[in-house]
Design an enzyme around this catalytic site. Structure first.
Site, PDB file in Angstrom:
ATOM      1  N   GLU A 144       1.053  -1.431   0.061  1.00  0.00           N
ATOM      2  CA  GLU A 144      -0.001  -0.005   0.238  1.00  0.00           C
ATOM      3  C   GLU A 144       0.838   1.333   0.180  1.00  0.00           C
ATOM      4  OE1 GLU A 144      -2.938  -0.317   2.912  1.00  0.00           O
ATOM      5  OE2 GLU A 144      -3.838  -1.877   1.833  1.00  0.00           O
TER       6      GLU A 144
ATOM      7  N   GLU B 163      -5.436  -8.507  -0.366  1.00  0.00           N
ATOM      8  CA  GLU B 163      -5.972  -8.122   1.046  1.00  0.00           C
ATOM      9  C   GLU B 163      -7.408  -7.926   0.649  1.00  0.00           C
ATOM     10  OE1 GLU B 163      -4.515  -5.216   3.861  1.00  0.00           O
ATOM     11  OE2 GLU B 163      -2.569  -5.853   3.200  1.00  0.00           O
TER      12      GLU B 163
HETATM   13  O1  AHR Z   1      -5.106  -5.975   6.961  1.00  0.00           O
HETATM   14  C1  AHR Z   1      -4.946  -4.883   7.735  1.00  0.00           C
HETATM   15  C2  AHR Z   1      -4.293  -3.806   7.070  1.00  0.00           C
HETATM   16  O2  AHR Z   1      -5.117  -3.229   6.128  1.00  0.00           O
HETATM   17  C3  AHR Z   1      -2.869  -3.892   6.524  1.00  0.00           C
HETATM   18  O3  AHR Z   1      -1.876  -3.829   7.380  1.00  0.00           O
HETATM   19  C4  AHR Z   1      -2.966  -2.859   5.400  1.00  0.00           C
HETATM   20  O4  AHR Z   1      -2.030  -3.248   4.164  1.00  0.00           O
HETATM   21  C5  AHR Z   1      -4.471  -2.537   5.188  1.00  0.00           C
HETATM   22  O5  AHR Z   1      -4.571  -1.293   5.127  1.00  0.00           O
END
Ligand code: AHR
Length: 506
Positions: free
Chosen positions: A176, A295
């Protein structure tokens, strides 16, 4: 009396989307909250094995048949020194972990994670720190993990007790990096250049690895999809995947609208594919970039609580969302969306795996329990292997605050040729009406229904706890197969799996 919705489907072996890459059922473990400490690792727990790993957790992860686990972050990786987590445990430093403002004891690091991943029968997907660090730390970590011997970092690994290389094939180029919250966040130009040079060095160390270029943190980022366009201009040559991240929540407490959020996920994927293919065209490249949705999940229940946590504790309970029944329905829809795009989405990681926005929860020193979202994830992972088929779907539709033309029926279909098994996953999004579906499966001669699993509950807010599992599947689904037509009944607000198998000759 309740009305009944009518829908139709046609399923044919020839309507193929793609072979499903099993890695779309991957997951994610970050050094965050109690994911690692209290989740994977708790040396004083009654079920702990000789390495301190909880065997009850290992068993639950094996049950999910998780094929790949992303590690060690997440936001955490952007200020992580991997060297802190290797070598004698008593010499490892305690550090301020800046992403989640905790104390990281480094008792678990790369080698221990590689050990754990072998125990659960999965592959590791490692992220390198492109926040505070860069090319050097990344190429050294890769040499440490994958080079057999005869170099400084590979010999250090051997000295640390790991004779054989870990052979980690999949690597994320940061996490990110577009996010203003990210330690060492970058502009698209800055990231693109750094990721390109890091990728070049890493593929020189080990050309067999695959790399994931960082996409946007979510589809609402103001720089989406310009971030993808600019960064891919730089990384296209070396990257094999681009990442997508997305979390949803029912903030407005509007279940019909909430269950439609997988349509947003669908649009997000479409836009990323279009951007990748634009760069492909621009570069006159023959290479196609695949998507790593590394994610995805529901995340919002724990947010108010997390704001009250005192900083600089070791493994406090962070992001411990307790999921309800409607969350499980949305997770089912998100899995269907991934299957629908399985020609381009080759990796996906439910974020996360244990305790932190997770399907599996544990109590420190105590038991383990399965959240509502465990079940659609479990069934889709275990039975959703083979070829994704494209069903023709005729479904009544509705409009919600954010979405129009939302089909009440959300469905995906998987054909496993080796097992001669046809699997239908389906959600009825209607809050009060049952649905009858006539499904043409005439191409599947001599098949018979082996089970119709249903996840349903009257209360969309029903949750599971260690003491009481309110939301769990049953196998009393109503469907019949007559002359090549499946007559299916999906009750209102339900997730379903119907499994058909060819009758054996014996
Ligand atoms: O999964 C929780 C968080 O969400 C992670 O650390 C990040 O990559 C995302 O913003």
């Amino acid at each position: 009396m309740n009305k009944t919705l009518k829908a139709e489907m046609i399923i044919d072996k020839d309507y193929k989307i793609s072979e499903i890459d099993p890695r779309i059922y991957g997951s994610f473990i970050e050094h965050l909250g109690r994911a690692v400490y209290g989740g994977l690792y708790e040396p004083t727990h009654p079920t702990a094995d000789e390495d301190g790993f909880r065997q009850d957790v290992i068993e639950a992860v094996k049950e999910l048949q998780v094929p790949i686990v992303r590690y060690p972050g997440g936001n955490m990786v952007s200020a992580y020194n991997w060297e802190d987590g290797v070598g004698p445990k008593e010499e490892r430093p305690h550090r301020l972990e800046l992403a989640w403002r905790t104390i990281e004891t480094n008792q678990i690091g790369t080698n221990e994670f590689a050990n754990w991943i072998n125990k659960v029968g999965a592959d590791a997907m490692l992220a390198v720190n492109l926040g505070t660090r860069g090319i050097d730390a990344a190429r050294n970590l890769l040499e440490y993990c994958n080079h057999p011997s005869g170099s400084y970092w590979s010999d250090l690994r051997r000295q640390h007790g790991y004779e054989k290389p870990h052979n980690i094939k999949t690597w994320c180029l940061g996490n990110e990096m577009d996010g203003p919250w990210q330690i060492g966040g970058k502009t698209a130009e800055e990231y693109g250049r750094l990721a390109f040079e890091t990728a070049k060095a890493m593929k020189t160390v080990d050309p067999s690895i695959e790399l994931v270029s960082c996409g946007s943190s979510n589809s609402n980022m103001p720089t989406f999809p310009e971030w993808e366009r600019t960064t891919l201009e730089h990384t296209y040559e070396y990257a094999d995947y681009i990442s997508l991240h997305q979390y949803y929540g029912n903030h407005a407490n509007d279940t019909s609208n909430y269950l439609a959020k997988s349509l947003d996920m669908n649009e997000f994927i479409n836009t990323v594919i279009a951007t990748c293919d634009y760069i492909k065209g621009k570069k006159r490249s023959k290479k196609e970039i695949h998507l790593s949705f590394d994610e995805w999940n529901v995340w919002y229940h724990s947010t108010p609580h997390d704001k009250t946590i005192e900083p600089w504790q070791v493994a406090p309970p962070q992001l411990e969302d307790v999921y309800n029944f409607e969350d499980a329905l949305l997770v089912g829809c998100m899995l269907n969306t991934m299957l629908y795009h399985s020609n381009r989405v080759k990796i996906a990681c439910m974020a996360q795996l244990v305790n932190v926005i997770a399907p599996i929860m544990t109590e420190n020193g105590g038991g383990l329990w399965k959240q509502t979202i465990f079940y659609p994830y479990y069934y889709t992972s275990v039975y959703g292997r083979g070829t994704a088929l494209r069903p023709v779907i005729y479904s009544p539709k509705y409009d919600s605050i954010e979405f129009t033309d939302v089909p009440y029926l959300d469905a995906s279909v998987v054909f496993n040729e080796n097992k001669e098994e046809l699997v239908l996953f389906g959600i009825n999004r209607h809050l009060t009406e049952n649905m009858e579906i006539v499904c043409d499966v005439r191409g599947f001669e001599d098949y018979t229904i082996c089970e119709h699993v249903v996840l349903e509950h009257d209360d969309p807010k029903a949750t599971n706890t260690l003491q009481q599992e309110q939301v769990k599947p049953h196998k009393n689904g109503v469907s019949q197969l007559n002359d090549g037509y499946l007559n299916i009944k999906y009750s209102n607000m339900s997730w379903n799996m119907i499994r058909l198998q060819k009758k054996s000759d014996k």
